[in-house]
Structures are given as C-alpha cells and as structure tokens.
Design a protein around this motif. Sequence first.
Motif, PDB file in Angstrom:
ATOM      1  N   GLY A  12     -36.494  -0.020 -18.685  1.00 57.57           N
ATOM      2  CA  GLY A  12     -36.118  -0.740 -17.479  1.00 57.57           C
ATOM      3  C   GLY A  12     -34.728  -0.365 -17.007  1.00 57.57           C
ATOM      4  N   LEU A  13     -34.294  -1.037 -15.946  1.00 56.83           N
ATOM      5  CA  LEU A  13     -32.942  -0.829 -15.437  1.00 56.83           C
ATOM      6  C   LEU A  13     -31.931  -1.424 -16.405  1.00 56.83           C
ATOM      7  N   GLN A  14     -30.836  -0.716 -16.615  1.00 56.70           N
ATOM      8  CA  GLN A  14     -29.805  -1.147 -17.548  1.00 56.70           C
ATOM      9  C   GLN A  14     -28.447  -1.200 -16.847  1.00 56.70           C
ATOM     10  N   LEU A  15     -27.494  -1.847 -17.518  1.00 53.33           N
ATOM     11  CA  LEU A  15     -26.142  -2.012 -16.983  1.00 53.33           C
ATOM     12  C   LEU A  15     -26.171  -2.598 -15.579  1.00 53.33           C
ATOM     13  N   THR A  16     -27.131  -3.462 -15.344  1.00 50.64           N
ATOM     14  CA  THR A  16     -27.356  -3.977 -13.994  1.00 50.64           C
ATOM     15  C   THR A  16     -26.210  -4.860 -13.523  1.00 50.64           C
ATOM     16  N   GLU A  17     -25.988  -4.832 -12.239  1.00 49.44           N
ATOM     17  CA  GLU A  17     -25.028  -5.704 -11.568  1.00 49.44           C
ATOM     18  C   GLU A  17     -25.728  -6.315 -10.369  1.00 49.44           C
ATOM     19  N   THR A  18     -25.809  -7.622 -10.338  1.00 45.33           N
ATOM     20  CA  THR A  18     -26.486  -8.310  -9.244  1.00 45.33           C
ATOM     21  C   THR A  18     -25.621  -9.464  -8.772  1.00 45.33           C
ATOM     22  N   HIS A  19     -25.323  -9.468  -7.482  1.00 45.81           N
ATOM     23  CA  HIS A  19     -24.498 -10.529  -6.889  1.00 45.81           C
ATOM     24  C   HIS A  19     -25.087 -10.895  -5.533  1.00 45.81           C
ATOM     25  N   SER A  20     -24.980 -12.157  -5.214  1.00 43.61           N
ATOM     26  CA  SER A  20     -25.395 -12.595  -3.888  1.00 43.61           C
ATOM     27  C   SER A  20     -24.497 -11.953  -2.842  1.00 43.61           C
ATOM     28  N   TRP A  21     -25.096 -11.539  -1.720  1.00 43.64           N
ATOM     29  CA  TRP A  21     -24.318 -10.854  -0.702  1.00 43.64           C
ATOM     30  C   TRP A  21     -24.547 -11.493   0.672  1.00 43.64           C
ATOM     31  N   ILE A  22     -25.734 -11.284   1.242  1.00 46.53           N
ATOM     32  CA  ILE A  22     -26.052 -11.863   2.550  1.00 46.53           C
ATOM     33  C   ILE A  22     -27.241 -12.797   2.326  1.00 46.53           C
ATOM     34  N   ASP A  23     -26.950 -14.053   2.047  1.00 44.78           N
ATOM     35  CA  ASP A  23     -28.001 -14.991   1.661  1.00 44.78           C
ATOM     36  C   ASP A  23     -29.025 -15.199   2.765  1.00 44.78           C
ATOM     37  N   SER A  24     -28.594 -15.192   4.003  1.00 44.17           N
ATOM     38  CA  SER A  24     -29.516 -15.453   5.113  1.00 44.17           C
ATOM     39  C   SER A  24     -30.586 -14.374   5.239  1.00 44.17           C
ATOM     40  N   LEU A  25     -30.299 -13.170   4.747  1.00 34.73           N
ATOM     41  CA  LEU A  25     -31.266 -12.069   4.799  1.00 34.73           C
ATOM     42  C   LEU A  25     -31.857 -11.763   3.420  1.00 34.73           C
ATOM     43  N   ASN A  26     -31.492 -12.561   2.427  1.00 31.96           N
ATOM     44  CA  ASN A  26     -31.955 -12.318   1.049  1.00 31.96           C
ATOM     45  C   ASN A  26     -31.536 -10.931   0.571  1.00 31.96           C
ATOM     46  N   VAL A  27     -30.340 -10.508   0.962  1.00 34.32           N
ATOM     47  CA  VAL A  27     -29.794  -9.212   0.562  1.00 34.32           C
ATOM     48  C   VAL A  27     -28.822  -9.433  -0.584  1.00 34.32           C
ATOM     49  N   ARG A  28     -28.954  -8.610  -1.608  1.00 33.00           N
ATOM     50  CA  ARG A  28     -28.087  -8.724  -2.777  1.00 33.00           C
ATOM     51  C   ARG A  28     -27.367  -7.407  -3.034  1.00 33.00           C
ATOM     52  N   TYR A  29     -26.191  -7.542  -3.611  1.00 31.18           N
ATOM     53  CA  TYR A  29     -25.486  -6.368  -4.137  1.00 31.18           C
ATOM     54  C   TYR A  29     -26.086  -6.104  -5.510  1.00 31.18           C
ATOM     55  N   SER A  30     -26.993  -5.124  -5.589  1.00 24.49           N
ATOM     56  CA  SER A  30     -27.773  -4.903  -6.807  1.00 24.49           C
ATOM     57  C   SER A  30     -27.694  -3.436  -7.208  1.00 24.49           C
ATOM     58  N   LEU A  31     -27.198  -3.211  -8.427  1.00 27.36           N
ATOM     59  CA  LEU A  31     -27.104  -1.868  -8.981  1.00 27.36           C
ATOM     60  C   LEU A  31     -27.829  -1.827 -10.314  1.00 27.36           C
TER      61      LEU A  31
END
Length: 521
Positions: free
Chosen positions: A64-83
């Motif tokens: 699976g994906l590792q070293l992941t980084e996930t943060h809320s970004w644009i909540d109204s569009l359900n967009v996340r800062y996801s690496l």
Amino acid sequence: MNSIPLLSLIIFTPWVGALLVALHHPRKPNAISRAGAVVFSLSTIIYAIAAIVLPGGFNPDAVGLQLTETHSWIDSLNVRYSLGLDGLSLMLVLLTGIIGPTALVASWRVAPVTRESNLYPVLFLLLQGASLGVFLAQDFFLWFLFWELSLFPAFFLIKMFGANAAKATRAAYQFVIYTMGGSAFMLFGFAALYATTGTLDFTALAQLGADGTLVAKLAEIGGIWPGVVFGGVLLGLAVKVPLFPFHTWLPSAYAEAPAGTSMFLTAVLSKMGVYGFIRILWPIFPAQLSAAAPCLMVLALAGVVLGAFAAMRQRDLKRMIAYSSVNHLSYCLLALFAVARVAGRTTHDAAVSSALSGTILQMFNHGLSAAALFYCIGLLEKRSGGLRGIGDFGGMRAVAPVFAGLCGVAMFSSLGLPGLNGFAGEFLIFRGVFGLAPWFAAAATLGLLVTALFLLTFWQKVFHGPVGENVKGMKDLSCCEIAPLVPAIALMFVLGIVPQVLAALFNPLVAQWTTSISSLP
C-alpha cells in the motif's frame, strides 16, 4: 520517521531552493548560488535514500501507500492535501533525484547562456519540485496542480534558453499547446467524476472503479458518459507520454531545448504520462481500458516501429534521440495495454508480472540512457560550435577516446545490450508481451532491429572513420565534463548486472497488481 513530513520535504525543498537562489543573486548567478542550486536539487535523492534506509521508512514488502500525509484542505470540495509513496512512486523519485542535479550541472557545462542566467536554475528547481509532486500526490486536485505547474517552467526553459531563438519559441509554444490541450480533456473527465462521486481521492476512485460502482454512477448521467470520461483522461495522459499519433510536439521540444532541459524532459517529464496510466487510468477505468486495449496496442506498436524508423531518418542527432524516446516509451505502453487486454483472466499471471516489472525497469533505465545521450550530444554541439548533424563529425574516437567510451556505454545501454541496464527492462517486457499477445510482440521486434541500425549508424559516423574537419583539434572530456555522466554510467553497469537491486523495491507491488488484475470481473 512517521512524524517527519518527508514527502512534503521531497517536493518543496527544490522550490525553497528556487526562492533562495532567486533572492541571493537576482541578476547573474555566482559560484555560491550555482552550488546552492545543486545542493537543493540533490535533496531529492538524499531524502529518497533516507526513506529507504532509515527505520520507520519505506518497506518494500508492503504494497500500500506508505509515509502518507493527509490533511484537510478545501472542505467544501472534499479536497485534501494527500501524499503517498509506493514502489512505483519511489522509482520515479529516485530517477528524478539522480537526473535533476546531473542535468543542472550538465546545463552549465554545455551551454554558457544557462550559466550566465540566474533564471535558469530557478526555473529548473521549480520544474523538479512540480514533477515530484505529480509522483507523490494522491488527490486529483493536488495532482493536477503539480501536473500543470510543471508545464510553465518547462515552457520558459525551452523558449528562453534554446540555441535557436525562433525554433525554440515555436517548439515551446507547440509543447505547451499540446500538453494544455490534453490537460483540458483530462480536467473535464475528472470534473465528471467529481460530479458523480463527490471525491477526487485516487484510492477512493479506484475502489469505485474496481467494483463497478463508478460506471453505474456515470451511466446515470447518460449511457455514453463512462466512455467519454475515460477518453478525456486517456487523451490527457496520451499527449504527455506521448502515445502515437500525439507525439509530434516531442521532437522539436527535445531538440530545441538546452541539453540539461532535454535530459530532464526525456528522463522525468515523459514518465509522468506512463505513471498516470498506471496510477490513474488503470485503477479507475479497468473495464474501459480493457475494452480499448486492442486499439491502444496498435497505437503503441506504431510508436515502437514508426518511432524507430523516424529516428533512423533523422540527420539531427538530438531529433534522433527524441524519436528514440518515442520508441522506447512505446514499449512500456505496449506492455501495459497487453496486460489490460487480458484483465480478468487467471492464466497469464507470469506474463503479466513480467510485463509490469519490465515496464517499471524500462521507465527508470530509459531515463538514465536517454539523458546521458542528450548530454553527450550537447557536448558535441558545444565543441563544434553548434553542429549536431550526423554527418558533421567522424573519427571522434581517435581524438576523444574517453568521450567515445562513455557515449558508447550510453548508446549500448539504449540499444539493450546484455550486461547493461537497458537489457533487463526490454527482456521482461518482451517476455511478458509474448505471453499475452505474441503477434504484437513479434511485430515489435522490428523496432529493436531498426533501433540497432540507427544507433550503430550514429556510432559509426560520429566516432569512427577518418577524422573530420570539424573534429580536428577537439579536446577530450575534462573531469568537470565527465562528472554529470558518472552516476548514470555507474548505474548502467550496476543495474545491468544486478537489476534485482532495483526490482526488490517494487516486486511485492507488482505481485499485488498481478493478483488484482487477474481477479477483475
């Protein structure tokens, strides 16, 4: 290590470097700003190695994906800062980390104008950071930002620093029009996906695509929508690779760009399209890709064969290597489409695994060999006062034996000589495609033959025979000119002898892909 935002550091450190270099010496770079640019470019490979060797870092046995980084970004569009990082992403981060600093140094060794302008390293570091973002972003909104941001520094690097201003300007506009046109279709496709699913997360969309929910949701809009959405995303990625016949922007862009930029374009930017096929198109649209695979295999085969014939017809050495890139990347696409064609069948696991492993290796190995060849041609152009025709030289081996030897290694690597890195990827691709679509594999061998013809012709006309008038008095490479070639040449031998050093990082991922492909309905 999980508390360290390593993936964000990989992406944004080159951008921080670009800002600091621009502020340090805004008009003309001095030795400190040039050294600083190289250090910030080197940060990518340093972080990538740290991710592999340090405790809590990348585990090749995990799929699976590792070293992941996930943060809320644009909540109204359900967009996340996801690496996220997996074996495929890691290969391309490593490739970028190797090619970035070597191409930056090569630029200064070959073209004086790149050494005299502070804008060049700034644009180059911006391009490097944006490319890394494409390989690590896991949300389409973020991914598309990096995808588009990579276009603008590449555009200015071609337009402003090409040797022939008129040709470079035309090539730069052609490059950006093609790629932005393809991006518009892809943006339309993902807008439709968001309208029907409410998410732009790649993992969530892949789950919806695998169980058929995505097609059902799209079909509610109209029966034609799934195919149209798939076509839009396909077109955006096809232009970037490029897939025949969307390749016509590539020869001019690669030929007119300065040597270091050509190195980065062929080694890294062209891989963004292949990466998109694997990361986005395949997981989200498995049924549509499988249905379109026979037609796409024909286009990939055309790229293999016609790309090789077009390279053989070129008199300009940079255009020859540019068309060679179309040929080599078409092998990767042929393997991917052959695998997509048999999705859901359980009798081809060995061939599927071989084709996928060969594709990843070929992406990495082609980056090394093509970048090295573009640098060698840049050195020829520098020494001859701008000449780069195949008939402009002759007898280089007699006056520059070190240069001939290093260029020969890169050339034979591109040719797929056993014992060098290019062989393993091509062998695995052909082994896989022969098991999946033997007639296509047989036809593709014509591309191998023609590749041998034009590369050996290049070797004979430039390095052998009587010493040409333009060659007399040329000096062999200095230590500073050899330095950018050392990493690539060393890896050509290492990966040619022990390719499992690299393959071990993605083998479990390929095994998981093979299982999931066989289980598709």
